[in-house]
Design a protein around this motif. Structure first.
Motif, mmCIF file in Angstrom:
data_model
loop_
_atom_site.group_PDB
_atom_site.id
_atom_site.type_symbol
_atom_site.label_atom_id
_atom_site.label_comp_id
_atom_site.label_asym_id
_atom_site.label_seq_id
_atom_site.Cartn_x
_atom_site.Cartn_y
_atom_site.Cartn_z
ATOM 1 N N ARG A 1 0.862 -1.176 0.000
ATOM 2 C CA ARG A 1 0.000 0.000 0.000
ATOM 3 C C ARG A 1 0.898 1.225 0.000
ATOM 4 N NH1 ARG A 1 -4.008 2.667 4.612
ATOM 5 N NH2 ARG A 1 -4.858 4.255 3.209
ATOM 6 N N LEU A 2 0.596 2.175 -0.899
ATOM 7 C CA LEU A 2 1.345 3.417 -0.996
ATOM 8 C C LEU A 2 0.498 4.548 -0.432
ATOM 9 C CD1 LEU A 2 2.613 3.058 -4.689
ATOM 10 C CD2 LEU A 2 3.617 2.095 -2.602
ATOM 11 N N LEU A 3 1.079 5.335 0.474
ATOM 12 C CA LEU A 3 0.440 6.544 0.986
ATOM 13 C C LEU A 3 1.280 7.730 0.561
ATOM 14 C CD1 LEU A 3 -0.765 5.821 4.663
ATOM 15 C CD2 LEU A 3 -2.147 6.155 2.616
ATOM 16 N N ALA A 4 0.683 8.632 -0.220
ATOM 17 C CA ALA A 4 1.422 9.771 -0.755
ATOM 18 C C ALA A 4 0.856 11.076 -0.214
ATOM 19 C CB ALA A 4 1.360 9.766 -2.278
ATOM 20 N N TYR A 5 1.758 12.012 0.108
ATOM 21 C CA TYR A 5 1.365 13.335 0.583
ATOM 22 C C TYR A 5 2.145 14.387 -0.198
ATOM 23 C CZ TYR A 5 -0.546 10.793 4.594
ATOM 24 O OH TYR A 5 -1.248 9.921 5.392
ATOM 25 N N GLY A 6 1.449 15.401 -0.650
ATOM 26 C CA GLY A 6 2.089 16.538 -1.275
ATOM 27 C C GLY A 6 2.051 17.732 -0.353
ATOM 28 N N GLY A 7 3.168 18.469 -0.288
ATOM 29 C CA GLY A 7 3.207 19.701 0.498
ATOM 30 C C GLY A 7 3.703 19.565 1.915
ATOM 31 N N MET A 8 4.168 18.373 2.328
ATOM 32 C CA MET A 8 4.574 18.184 3.723
ATOM 33 C C MET A 8 6.080 18.253 3.935
ATOM 34 S SD MET A 8 1.882 15.322 5.123
ATOM 35 C CE MET A 8 2.566 15.406 6.756
ATOM 36 N N GLU A 9 6.868 18.140 2.865
ATOM 37 C CA GLU A 9 8.319 18.197 2.999
ATOM 38 C C GLU A 9 8.870 19.579 2.682
ATOM 39 O OE1 GLU A 9 10.313 15.805 4.108
ATOM 40 O OE2 GLU A 9 8.612 14.459 4.421
ATOM 41 N N CYS A 10 7.980 20.529 2.411
ATOM 42 C CA CYS A 10 8.408 21.886 2.056
ATOM 43 C C CYS A 10 8.645 22.717 3.317
ATOM 44 C CB CYS A 10 7.351 22.562 1.191
ATOM 45 S SG CYS A 10 6.765 21.554 -0.187
ATOM 46 N N ASP A 11 9.442 23.770 3.168
ATOM 47 C CA ASP A 11 9.712 24.652 4.316
ATOM 48 C C ASP A 11 8.439 25.329 4.807
ATOM 49 O OD1 ASP A 11 12.393 24.006 4.201
ATOM 50 O OD2 ASP A 11 12.926 25.735 2.944
ATOM 51 N N ARG A 12 7.501 25.573 3.894
ATOM 52 C CA ARG A 12 6.271 26.273 4.251
ATOM 53 C C ARG A 12 5.130 25.309 4.587
ATOM 54 N NH1 ARG A 12 4.032 28.604 0.069
ATOM 55 N NH2 ARG A 12 2.618 29.769 1.429
ATOM 56 N N ALA A 13 5.428 24.074 4.843
ATOM 57 C CA ALA A 13 4.390 23.071 5.085
ATOM 58 C C ALA A 13 3.437 23.507 6.201
ATOM 59 C CB ALA A 13 5.021 21.734 5.435
ATOM 60 N N SER A 14 2.145 23.307 5.973
ATOM 61 C CA SER A 14 1.124 23.659 6.961
ATOM 62 C C SER A 14 0.623 22.456 7.740
ATOM 63 C CB SER A 14 -0.065 24.335 6.263
ATOM 64 O OG SER A 14 0.323 25.526 5.619
ATOM 65 N N PHE A 15 0.964 21.246 7.279
ATOM 66 C CA PHE A 15 0.500 20.015 7.921
ATOM 67 C C PHE A 15 1.699 19.146 8.286
ATOM 68 C CE2 PHE A 15 -3.066 21.541 5.558
ATOM 69 C CZ PHE A 15 -4.196 21.153 6.257
ATOM 70 N N SER A 16 1.530 18.331 9.328
ATOM 71 C CA SER A 16 2.590 17.429 9.788
ATOM 72 C C SER A 16 1.993 16.063 10.091
ATOM 73 C CB SER A 16 3.261 17.979 11.053
ATOM 74 O OG SER A 16 3.811 19.259 10.835
ATOM 75 N N HIS A 17 2.868 15.052 10.144
ATOM 76 C CA HIS A 17 2.426 13.726 10.571
ATOM 77 C C HIS A 17 2.114 13.751 12.067
ATOM 78 C CE1 HIS A 17 4.815 12.707 6.924
ATOM 79 N NE2 HIS A 17 3.865 11.804 6.771
ATOM 80 N N THR A 18 1.082 13.031 12.456
ATOM 81 C CA THR A 18 0.806 12.905 13.887
ATOM 82 C C THR A 18 1.937 12.139 14.570
ATOM 83 O OG1 THR A 18 -0.549 10.960 13.362
ATOM 84 C CG2 THR A 18 -1.686 13.073 13.641
ATOM 85 N N SER A 19 2.534 11.206 13.845
ATOM 86 C CA SER A 19 3.754 10.524 14.284
ATOM 87 C C SER A 19 4.435 9.987 13.044
ATOM 88 C CB SER A 19 3.452 9.377 15.266
ATOM 89 O OG SER A 19 2.625 8.400 14.659
ATOM 90 N N LEU A 20 5.760 10.087 12.999
ATOM 91 C CA LEU A 20 6.487 9.616 11.827
ATOM 92 C C LEU A 20 6.454 8.096 11.765
ATOM 93 C CD1 LEU A 20 9.597 11.993 11.848
ATOM 94 C CD2 LEU A 20 7.705 11.988 10.203
ATOM 95 N N PRO A 21 6.196 7.529 10.603
ATOM 96 C CA PRO A 21 6.202 6.063 10.494
ATOM 97 C C PRO A 21 7.599 5.514 10.769
ATOM 98 C CG PRO A 21 6.080 7.074 8.323
ATOM 99 C CD PRO A 21 5.910 8.178 9.316
ATOM 100 N N ALA A 22 7.647 4.376 11.432
ATOM 101 C CA ALA A 22 8.926 3.747 11.784
ATOM 102 C C ALA A 22 8.730 2.240 11.775
ATOM 103 C CB ALA A 22 9.399 4.221 13.156
#
Length: 384
Positions: free
Chosen positions: A145-166
């Protein structure tokens, strides 16, 4: 030609003279670089040599298929098992791919068939602006399963992960939340950086080349320009009013659905007044300059099962002049032209809105109609 020990073997057939009344076929096998030439009667060739050559040919083919490029005495090279991923954002009213123009950073999380985290890939360079961009990922055979997000790795990102996958985390634990600083009144971060989501289930099998797949994205951010105009063309300044949108839409689960997280207030990241030129009143009075007030705002995803409200208050008198169910008004502009999409799809596909409110005086909204983009809707046709 056949291959043996890294050297080509050439088979040639030529007639040879035999005892009277009998002519047979002599087969010669020559190995370039060697001084050996084998000559065999056709009976020997058919019964012994030819089957031997077929075995060699089959072995070489097997090595070629399993190793993609190798001779019998070479180490097999691994095939490029994995995915070649294209990302598309055409979930808009134009139904045109806007990914290259609107997505400036990309995050991809990969999970196995049991939902366990496998890996993350990111891209933040301008290659995303290339229509031909593809992300290549090498993976073992299996289901993913692929989960893709646009706009979260940018300096101006407005959204974040609730917890980073590990290692050990599951796809069902993936979540995204709006950054709190984006809700601070007057903050430029209130101008939300566009956020996109996409998901795909696929499988990887042994193949001579990577499997081509496409991840479809959708946008989770909305941008508004609210405009106030006086019916008599009296000047209006947006800075004289408080604009706010209240909603509970800051937390997303792994399927991009909203999760209850408490009501928040969105405020403008810009307000002011602009001139629209001259005008003439119904009684013939000339207006040298018409000034209208505006407010620019952003919000997270709007969903029909939520109840966001737009509220506008006159600062000096603390008079509330507009308080409306925002979704109901926005959906009133889903004209027959967009009958091919449902209500939620309409809210998801459209992300830029312009709302015009006409005031009969600075403290009263003229509740006859409002204008959204190029459409005018009568207010009495909208259910509160």
């Amino acid at each position: 030609m056949r291959v043996l020990a890294g050297k080509p073997i050439y088979l040639s057939q030529s007639p040879s003279i035999s005892p009277p009344h009998h002519q047979s076929l002599t087969t010669s096998i020559s190995i370039p670089g060697d001084s050996m030439i084998f000559s065999m009667k056709d009976t020997f060739f058919k019964r012994i040599a030819l089957p031997f050559m077929v075995v060699i040919s089959s072995a070489a083919a097997t090595v070629s298929l399993s190793g993609c490029s190798a001779l019998l005495d070479e180490e097999p090279q691994p095939c490029p098992v994995g995915l070649e991923i294209r990302f598309v954002y055409d979930y808009n009213l134009e139904r045109a791919n806007a990914f290259p123009a609107q997505v400036d950073c990309l995050t991809l999380h990969i999970y196995d068939s049991e939902g366990r985290y496998v890996a993350t890939r990111t891209e933040t360079t301008d290659v995303l602006a290339d229509e031909d961009y593809r992300m290549t990922v090498d993976l073992p055979e299996g289901e993913y399963r692929l989960l893709a997000y646009g706009g979260m790795e940018c300096d101006r990102a407005s959204f974040s992960h609730t917890s980073l996958p590990a290692e050990g985390s599951l796809d069902t634990e993936a979540g995204v939340i709006l950054n709190p600083e984006c809700l601070e009144p007057g903050s430029p971060k209130g101008h939300l950086h566009d956020h996109f989501y996409g998901s795909l289930k696929t499988e990887v099998r042994m193949s001579p080349e990577r499997k081509a797949v496409t991840v479809k994205m959708m946008k989770n951010t909305n941008h508004f320009r609210m405009v106030l105009q006086h019916l008599s063309y009296e000047p209006i300044d947006g800075r004289d009013y408080d604009f706010r949108i209240v909603d509970d839409n800051t937390l997303f689960d792994h399927t991009n659905n909203l999760v209850d997280n408490g009501t928040v207030t969105y405020t403008p990241w810009a307000t002011g007044s602009i001139s629209t030129g001259t005008a003439e009143t119904p009684d013939g009075r000339a207006i040298n300059e018409v000034k209208i007030g505006y407010a620019d705002m952003s919000t997270s995803r709007l969903m029909t099962r939520r109840s966001p409200r737009l509220i506008v208050t006159h600062k000096a008198t603390n008079t509330e002049i507009i308080n409306i169910p925002l979704n109901n008004y926005l959906l009133a502009f889903r004209s027959d032209h967009f009958s091919w999409c449902g209500e939620q799809e309409f809210l998801d596909r459209k992300s830029d809105w312009q709302l015009f409110f006409f005031l009969s005086d600075p403290l009263t909204w003229y509740k006859a109609y409002i204008k959204v983009d190029d459409w005018i809707v009568r207010v009495n046709e909208i259910v509160e």
